[in-house]
Design a protein around this motif. Structure first.
Motif, PDB file in Angstrom:
ATOM      1  N   THR A   1      -5.185  -9.528  -9.146  1.00  0.00           N
ATOM      2  CA  THR A   1      -4.313  -8.756  -8.255  1.00  0.00           C
ATOM      3  C   THR A   1      -3.168  -9.598  -7.703  1.00  0.00           C
ATOM      4  OG1 THR A   1      -5.711  -9.218  -6.337  1.00  0.00           O
ATOM      5  CG2 THR A   1      -6.180  -7.208  -7.582  1.00  0.00           C
TER       6      THR A   1
ATOM      7  N   GLU B   1       2.505 -13.910  -5.587  1.00  0.00           N
ATOM      8  CA  GLU B   1       2.946 -12.525  -5.735  1.00  0.00           C
ATOM      9  C   GLU B   1       1.761 -11.569  -5.749  1.00  0.00           C
ATOM     10  OE1 GLU B   1       5.597  -9.744  -8.808  1.00  0.00           O
ATOM     11  OE2 GLU B   1       5.225 -11.863  -9.249  1.00  0.00           O
ATOM     12  N   ASN B   2       1.913 -10.490  -5.026  1.00  0.00           N
ATOM     13  CA  ASN B   2       0.937  -9.402  -5.072  1.00  0.00           C
ATOM     14  C   ASN B   2       1.288  -8.517  -6.267  1.00  0.00           C
ATOM     15  OD1 ASN B   2      -0.754  -7.242  -4.708  1.00  0.00           O
ATOM     16  ND2 ASN B   2       0.005  -6.667  -2.687  1.00  0.00           N
TER      17      ASN B   2
ATOM     18  N   SER C   1      -0.460  -5.983  -7.330  1.00  0.00           N
ATOM     19  CA  SER C   1      -1.080  -4.661  -7.214  1.00  0.00           C
ATOM     20  C   SER C   1      -0.188  -3.677  -6.458  1.00  0.00           C
ATOM     21  CB  SER C   1      -2.431  -4.772  -6.505  1.00  0.00           C
ATOM     22  OG  SER C   1      -2.244  -4.987  -5.118  1.00  0.00           O
ATOM     23  N   ASP C   2      -0.636  -2.455  -6.411  1.00  0.00           N
ATOM     24  CA  ASP C   2       0.069  -1.398  -5.680  1.00  0.00           C
ATOM     25  C   ASP C   2      -0.498  -1.196  -4.291  1.00  0.00           C
ATOM     26  OD1 ASP C   2       1.765  -0.807  -7.853  1.00  0.00           O
ATOM     27  OD2 ASP C   2       0.205   0.419  -8.780  1.00  0.00           O
ATOM     28  N   ASN C   3      -1.349  -2.110  -3.863  1.00  0.00           N
ATOM     29  CA  ASN C   3      -1.981  -2.012  -2.540  1.00  0.00           C
ATOM     30  C   ASN C   3      -1.642  -3.232  -1.700  1.00  0.00           C
ATOM     31  OD1 ASN C   3      -3.501   0.409  -3.276  1.00  0.00           O
ATOM     32  ND2 ASN C   3      -4.765  -0.967  -4.523  1.00  0.00           N
TER      33      ASN C   3
ATOM     34  N   ASN D   1       2.427  -7.154   1.049  1.00  0.00           N
ATOM     35  CA  ASN D   1       2.594  -5.746   0.723  1.00  0.00           C
ATOM     36  C   ASN D   1       2.600  -5.559  -0.792  1.00  0.00           C
ATOM     37  OD1 ASN D   1       2.852  -4.801   3.423  1.00  0.00           O
ATOM     38  ND2 ASN D   1       4.946  -5.586   3.470  1.00  0.00           N
ATOM     39  N   PRO D   2       2.480  -4.328  -1.274  1.00  0.00           N
ATOM     40  CA  PRO D   2       2.504  -4.108  -2.727  1.00  0.00           C
ATOM     41  C   PRO D   2       3.728  -4.748  -3.384  1.00  0.00           C
ATOM     42  CG  PRO D   2       1.874  -2.094  -1.597  1.00  0.00           C
ATOM     43  CD  PRO D   2       2.268  -3.068  -0.529  1.00  0.00           C
ATOM     44  N   LYS D   3       3.483  -5.549  -4.428  1.00  0.00           N
ATOM     45  CA  LYS D   3       4.524  -6.219  -5.220  1.00  0.00           C
ATOM     46  C   LYS D   3       5.309  -7.270  -4.432  1.00  0.00           C
ATOM     47  CE  LYS D   3       3.432  -3.320  -8.475  1.00  0.00           C
ATOM     48  NZ  LYS D   3       2.516  -3.737  -9.567  1.00  0.00           N
ATOM     49  N   GLU D   4       4.855  -7.613  -3.237  1.00  0.00           N
ATOM     50  CA  GLU D   4       5.593  -8.581  -2.419  1.00  0.00           C
ATOM     51  C   GLU D   4       5.392  -9.998  -2.930  1.00  0.00           C
ATOM     52  OE1 GLU D   4       6.116 -10.057   2.242  1.00  0.00           O
ATOM     53  OE2 GLU D   4       4.552  -8.620   1.714  1.00  0.00           O
TER      54      GLU D   4
ATOM     55  N   THR E   1      -9.079  -5.739   3.679  1.00  0.00           N
ATOM     56  CA  THR E   1      -7.947  -6.073   2.799  1.00  0.00           C
ATOM     57  C   THR E   1      -8.059  -7.484   2.231  1.00  0.00           C
ATOM     58  OG1 THR E   1      -6.512  -7.000   4.536  1.00  0.00           O
ATOM     59  CG2 THR E   1      -6.456  -4.597   4.198  1.00  0.00           C
TER      60      THR E   1
END
Length: 228
Positions: free
Chosen positions: A21, A48-49, A51-53, A147-150, A211
């Motif tokens: 993720t 990098e995140n 994921s979409d969460n 955050n998602p994709k941050e 989380t």
């Protein structure tokens, strides 16, 4: 002692599966010689995140530790390579922030323990309790949220004292001047494993945060220059 270390290392690698993720990438390694006896490597990297969460994880980015001694650490760990061979020595590279922290801690400990002998036991107990409280606070402030994709960028400085020889347990290592060297990072993201490091209140806070993710993440390799 070495057997215990190897067992701990084995447990660490088998207890954590690779987490897909998030990712960690080394962007650049810049070198500078502030004096004839030292070389500073400024390592820029990002996490990098993927994921979409929204996610979070426990990672103290104020330092980077050698992989050989960081099996249960909540700091990023580095591996040093000479060609394709891993150099498991721990003394070639030292994090600048760690050097400064050790100097301050030594001074503080000497002041607190420099009391009459009858108070020595009490002082040690107080230091132990204080250390756990400090670790608990450090871990709480080491929770990174994405955050998602941050993407978040980080930087650290490793110092080489230009010594090319090191011995670690029974193994000897030499940094060849004509060899090509590489460095990579890995993250060992933990949660339940931090129970003994923190107070019960902080552990409860960590466990209730759904989380927070766990797992193992490996970065890319990048060349690092030990040539004169």
């Amino acid at each position: 002692m070495r057997l215990n270390y190897l067992l701990l290392l084995l447990v660490s690698f088998t207890s954590f599966s690779q987490n897909t993720t998030i990712s960690i990438t080394i962007d650049s390694i810049l070198s500078n010689d502030p004096n004839p006896k030292e070389r500073e490597f400024t390592i820029n990297y990002h996490i990098e995140n993927l994921s979409d969460n929204a996610i979070s994880f426990i990672l103290n980015t104020n330092s980077v530790r050698p992989n050989a001694t960081s099996s249960m650490s909540y700091f990023p760990a580095y591996r040093l390579f000479q060609g394709n061979e891993i150099i498991n020595a721990v003394s070639f590279l030292n994090c600048k922030s760690d050097i400064e922290w050790r100097q301050k801690r030594k001074k503080d400990s000497e002041l607190k323990l420099g009391q009459p002998k009858k108070d020595a036991k009490k002082n040690v107990q107080n230091l132990t309790a204080e250390l756990k409280l400090q670790t608990s606070q450090t871990i709480l402030t080491s929770i990174i949220k994405l955050n998602p994709k941050e993407i978040k960028n980080f930087s650290t400085i490793l110092i080489w004292d230009k010594n090319r020889y090191s011995q670690y347990f029974d193994s000897e290592y030499y940094l060849g001047e004509r060899e090509i060297h590489y460095l990579d990072f890995n993250l060992n993201l933990m949660k339940e494993e931090l129970k003994e490091k923190v107070t019960p209140e902080v552990f409860k806070t960590i466990m209730e945060d759904k989380t927070i993710i766990k797992g193992w993440i490996q970065s890319n390799k990048m060349e690092i220059y030990f040539k004169e």
